[in-house]
Design a protein around this motif. Structure first.
Motif, PDB file in Angstrom:
ATOM      1  N   HIS A   1      27.166  34.224  88.215  1.00  0.00           N
ATOM      2  CA  HIS A   1      28.662  34.456  89.117  1.00  0.00           C
ATOM      3  C   HIS A   1      28.582  35.776  89.880  1.00  0.00           C
ATOM      4  O   HIS A   1      29.172  36.786  89.174  1.00  0.00           O
ATOM      5  CB  HIS A   1      29.831  34.322  88.160  1.00  0.00           C
ATOM      6  CG  HIS A   1      29.781  33.141  87.369  1.00  0.00           C
ATOM      7  ND1 HIS A   1      29.329  33.086  86.064  1.00  0.00           N
ATOM      8  CD2 HIS A   1      30.279  31.811  87.545  1.00  0.00           C
ATOM      9  CE1 HIS A   1      29.506  31.639  85.504  1.00  0.00           C
ATOM     10  NE2 HIS A   1      30.208  30.913  86.299  1.00  0.00           N
ATOM     11  N   ILE A   2      28.437  35.442  91.221  1.00  0.00           N
ATOM     12  CA  ILE A   2      28.595  37.087  91.966  1.00  0.00           C
ATOM     13  C   ILE A   2      30.043  36.991  92.245  1.00  0.00           C
ATOM     14  O   ILE A   2      30.472  36.062  92.788  1.00  0.00           O
ATOM     15  CB  ILE A   2      27.855  36.915  93.146  1.00  0.00           C
ATOM     16  CG1 ILE A   2      26.195  36.734  92.675  1.00  0.00           C
ATOM     17  CG2 ILE A   2      27.870  38.357  94.009  1.00  0.00           C
ATOM     18  CD1 ILE A   2      25.202  36.532  93.763  1.00  0.00           C
ATOM     19  N   PRO A   3      30.618  37.871  92.006  1.00  0.00           N
ATOM     20  CA  PRO A   3      32.146  38.170  92.228  1.00  0.00           C
ATOM     21  C   PRO A   3      32.461  38.318  93.960  1.00  0.00           C
ATOM     22  O   PRO A   3      31.427  38.905  94.370  1.00  0.00           O
ATOM     23  CB  PRO A   3      32.704  39.337  91.534  1.00  0.00           C
ATOM     24  CG  PRO A   3      31.489  40.011  91.025  1.00  0.00           C
ATOM     25  CD  PRO A   3      30.294  39.379  91.056  1.00  0.00           C
TER      26      PRO A   3
ATOM     27  N   PHE B   1      40.270  29.384  86.700  1.00  0.00           N
ATOM     28  CA  PHE B   1      40.740  29.672  85.350  1.00  0.00           C
ATOM     29  C   PHE B   1      40.121  30.836  84.730  1.00  0.00           C
ATOM     30  O   PHE B   1      41.092  31.487  83.963  1.00  0.00           O
ATOM     31  CB  PHE B   1      40.444  28.248  84.417  1.00  0.00           C
ATOM     32  CG  PHE B   1      41.319  27.048  84.594  1.00  0.00           C
ATOM     33  CD1 PHE B   1      42.539  27.077  84.247  1.00  0.00           C
ATOM     34  CD2 PHE B   1      40.656  25.907  85.572  1.00  0.00           C
ATOM     35  CE1 PHE B   1      43.147  25.856  84.619  1.00  0.00           C
ATOM     36  CE2 PHE B   1      41.469  24.903  85.661  1.00  0.00           C
ATOM     37  CZ  PHE B   1      42.809  24.913  85.359  1.00  0.00           C
ATOM     38  N   PHE B   2      38.901  31.108  84.985  1.00  0.00           N
ATOM     39  CA  PHE B   2      38.549  32.242  83.940  1.00  0.00           C
ATOM     40  C   PHE B   2      38.324  33.743  84.934  1.00  0.00           C
ATOM     41  O   PHE B   2      38.049  35.006  84.464  1.00  0.00           O
ATOM     42  CB  PHE B   2      36.993  31.999  83.539  1.00  0.00           C
ATOM     43  CG  PHE B   2      36.952  30.941  82.382  1.00  0.00           C
ATOM     44  CD1 PHE B   2      38.309  30.642  81.789  1.00  0.00           C
ATOM     45  CD2 PHE B   2      35.842  30.218  82.487  1.00  0.00           C
ATOM     46  CE1 PHE B   2      38.269  29.366  81.207  1.00  0.00           C
ATOM     47  CE2 PHE B   2      35.941  29.109  81.481  1.00  0.00           C
ATOM     48  CZ  PHE B   2      37.183  28.812  80.823  1.00  0.00           C
ATOM     49  N   GLY B   3      38.361  33.356  86.515  1.00  0.00           N
ATOM     50  CA  GLY B   3      38.273  34.585  87.246  1.00  0.00           C
ATOM     51  C   GLY B   3      36.817  35.110  87.309  1.00  0.00           C
ATOM     52  O   GLY B   3      36.408  36.105  88.004  1.00  0.00           O
ATOM     53  N   TYR B   4      36.050  34.350  87.108  1.00  0.00           N
ATOM     54  CA  TYR B   4      34.236  34.354  87.099  1.00  0.00           C
ATOM     55  C   TYR B   4      34.000  33.825  88.607  1.00  0.00           C
ATOM     56  O   TYR B   4      34.213  33.002  89.091  1.00  0.00           O
ATOM     57  CB  TYR B   4      33.491  33.273  86.287  1.00  0.00           C
ATOM     58  CG  TYR B   4      33.630  33.562  84.754  1.00  0.00           C
ATOM     59  CD1 TYR B   4      34.570  34.582  84.336  1.00  0.00           C
ATOM     60  CD2 TYR B   4      33.094  32.727  84.150  1.00  0.00           C
ATOM     61  CE1 TYR B   4      34.724  34.766  83.127  1.00  0.00           C
ATOM     62  CE2 TYR B   4      33.250  32.953  82.624  1.00  0.00           C
ATOM     63  CZ  TYR B   4      34.179  33.827  82.090  1.00  0.00           C
ATOM     64  OH  TYR B   4      34.372  33.763  80.787  1.00  0.00           O
TER      65      TYR B   4
END
Lengths: 198, 202
Positions: free
Chosen positions: B3-5, B92-95
């Motif tokens: 997961h690249i932000p 939901f998780f912000g990933y």
């Protein structure tokens, strides 16, 4: 043997502790210094992580490494706006902003004048030995020391992925699958109606 | 990590990712086999939750990706399954993030498709110990390719990330082993108990 095949993947999955995968950074001001920590949301501390602190003009001031607890601290020369950035070096990134007004009004050693229209606190009769600004600074520092960890704990608990989030996501996925299946059912019905009008 | 932000990658990389993902999704939806939808939903949910079980490695942390498994079982249907699960993780998780959704989907779905195309046929023909081995290989290949793509995206975005790319590959090595074990055992089990789940040819 087939039962073993069923159990092994589950065991492997449960081996890791349930924690999230999001790098988070938290920092607060205590007196004149900035304390902070880096962690993965809902879980482990990020030890040995590179932290950079830069001022409001994005000029990098210092580059630190977190300790084994994921913590770091830095004492800037003057109060002001500071951007703190953490980077694991492979795409995990987090930022935290320290605003100028978070610093104690009674910033020590000459830097204090920045406060401007600071209200003169009249010394109450209790501790006449300490001049008022110094006393205020001490109180602010003591309060910051007490509240900082609390704020961090609060932040960490907010970052945690909650059961409701997990269930919500799973629900959404199955809901979408349901919609797709319903759509297919409708298409079929239409096709049947088209070929056989009665 | 897969997961690249938001805010890490450069715009050309983001656009490329979005275009590739749109193409993959369009192709996948055209080929969508409705009989695969329940399996796709179950695997999508598993993928969604697997990201919560992460293990610290050095200064970073990794978690199972399961894209090899998804590719081999779902074929093209893995693309929408991964896409949906990534949206849910971002929301939901912000990933990851919504802007990088295209890149992240591409990084995970392309290896899944490659596993399906290259290793799927061999896996379906195999039995016993060989299905375990082919399963493990597809798990490891899925992770290896995802790691390579992630490093490539980071490396293309800025030169600073070239050392970063090395870190990615280093942290992915233990993950490859775990992923190979999980995928191998899961596929071995499925082939034994319910082979019809993976024997439908593409």
């Amino acid at each position: 043997m087939s039962r073993l095949h069923l159990i092994l993947p589950l065991l492997l999955l449960l081996n890791g502790t349930a924690e999230a995968h999001l790098l988070k950074l938290f920092a607060y001001v205590e007196g004149a210094s900035v304390h902070g920590s880096a962690y993965f949301a809902g879980g482990t501390n990020a030890a040995g992580l590179a932290i950079t602190i830069s001022d409001r003009n994005n000029q990098q001031l210092v580059s630190l490494k977190t300790d084994s607890q994921g913590g770091f601290s830095y004492t800037p020369a003057t109060p002001g706006e500071y951007h703190i950035r953490a980077d694991t070096g492979e795409g995990h990134r987090a930022e935290w902003l320290i605003r100028a007004d978070e610093f104690s009004q009674a910033f020590p050693a000459g830097a204090a004048t920045a406060g401007g229209g600071q209200e003169a606190v009249k010394p109450v009769n209790t501790l006449p030995a300490l001049p008022a600004p110094q006393l205020a600074a001490l109180i602010e520092r003591a309060v910051a020391r007490q509240i900082g960890p609390l704020r961090e704990a609060l932040q960490r608990s907010e970052d945690r992925a909650r059961l409701s989030d997990i269930l919500g996501g799973v629900g959404f996925i199955f809901g979408l699958a349901g919609i797709a299946l319903w759509w297919r059912g409708r298409q079929r019905e239409r096709k049947n109606n088209a070929t056989d009008p009665h | 990590m897969a997961h690249i932000p938001d805010g890490v990658l450069s715009t050309p990389v983001l656009i490329t990712g979005a275009v590739v993902t749109t193409g993959l999704l369009a192709a996948a939806i055209r080929r969508l086999d409705f009989d695969r939808i329940p399996q796709a939903a179950v695997l999508s949910a598993a993928f969604f939750i697997a990201s919560l079980l992460s293990v610290p490695v050095g200064p970073s942390s990794v978690h199972l990706i399961l894209n090899g498994l998804m590719g081999v079982i779902l074929g093209w249907a893995a693309v929408p399954a991964i896409f949906v699960a990534l949206i849910m993780q971002a929301v939901f998780f912000g990933y990851g993030g919504l802007l990088v959704l295209g890149v992240n989907t591409m990084n995970i779905a392309l290896p899944a498709l490659l596993c399906a195309a290259l290793l799927g046929p061999a896996l379906r023909r195999s039995d016993g110990r060989f299905s375990l081995i082919w399963g493990a290989v597809s798990g490891a290949v899925g992770v290896l390719l995802t790691g390579t793509l992630v490093s490539l995206c980071l490396g293309l975005s800025s030169a600073d990330f070239l050392p970063a790319a090395k870190v990615v590959l280093a942290t992915y090595t233990p993950l490859m082993i775990a992923e190979a074990a999980v995928t191998g055992f899961t596929l071995g089990f499925i082939l034994k108990v319910a082979p019809e789940l993976i024997t439908i040819p593409e």
